[in-house]
Write an enzyme that holds these catalytic residues in place. Structure first.
Site: not given
Length: 242
Positions: A17-18, A20, A41, A113, A204
């Site tokens: 889903v983006g 990172t 992480k 994350e 984007p």
């Protein structure tokens, strides 16, 4: 408000889903403002020892921020399944919280994350990223995709956050398509409603290929003033209204 947060947990509504890229965007803006940034992480899956993982991508996009990885498993599976197959130890929420707290002592901002979604199992006892967020008393940012189906996964994530007593600060679309379809345009309005939190950014698709000043420019344009950016959800939604 952003400056009052020292540890922020970033979760996705699923994989790819983006997440990172959103973490890197947050790190890039904060670092450009002079904040000492660390990205944690806890678990990296699907990457062999010595190979670059998500943290290498964060540094490529955001610059030389502090990074720390607790566990790495070669199979592209859930952390629990990947640990089981490899025979390597799992990451417990208390260990994750401890690492974040340690980084918090020497940094102004720690970005934690997760791997996949909020309830992806970290071990065979059912521990999840939600447990680590609870141990830290840290707010959570949700990263969602734009396409059909995102309202359900975002609503489920939001419901879990409420039931666990976790604070959701908002939702960011991590991969906005170059040519959004009707569902994506409609979801700009509906996502904040199902999330129960504001739309705090739209990045984007393809932003992850950028680095340095180009990435920082895109990050600022795509994230809310709450994060130091210039994104205005009303202005962004206006050209995309159905």
């Amino acid at each position: 408000m952003w400056w009052a947060v020292s540890v922020l947990v970033i979760t996705g509504t699923g994989t790819d889903v983006g997440k990172t890229v959103v973490v890197a965007a947050l790190a890039a803006i904060a670092a450009a403002e002079g904040r000492r940034v660390a990205v944690l992480k806890p678990v990296q899956t699907g990457v062999l020892p010595g190979e670059p993982g998500d943290l290498a991508e964060v540094q490529r996009m955001a610059g030389p921020v502090t990074t720390r990885e607790l566990r790495r498993y070669p199979d592209p599976l859930s952390p629990a399944a990947a640990a089981r197959r490899s025979g390597l130890p799992t990451a417990h929420p208390a260990e994750i919280a401890g690492a974040a707290t340690e980084l918090d002592d020497t940094h102004d901002l720690v970005l934690l994350e997760g791997a996949g979604g909020l309830l992806v199992p970290l071990d065979d006892r059912g521990a999840t990223l939600a447990d680590a967020a609870w141990a830290l008393h840290a707010p959570v940012l949700v990263v969602a995709h734009a396409a059909l189906g995102t309202l359900n996964t975002t609503a489920l994530t939001a419901e879990v956050l409420v039931r666990r007593g976790l604070e959701s600060i908002g939702v960011v679309i991590g991969r906005w398509p170059e040519h959004p379809d009707l569902a994506a345009r409609s979801n700009l309005t509906d996502l904040p409603e199902v999330a129960g939190a504001p739309l705090l950014g739209v990045l984007p698709d393809g932003a992850g290929a950028l680095s340095g000043s180009e990435f920082l420019e895109v990050a600022r344009a795509g994230l809310s003033p709450w994060f130091g950016g210039t994104f205005d959800p009303d202005k962004f939604s206006a050209p995309h209204t159905c």
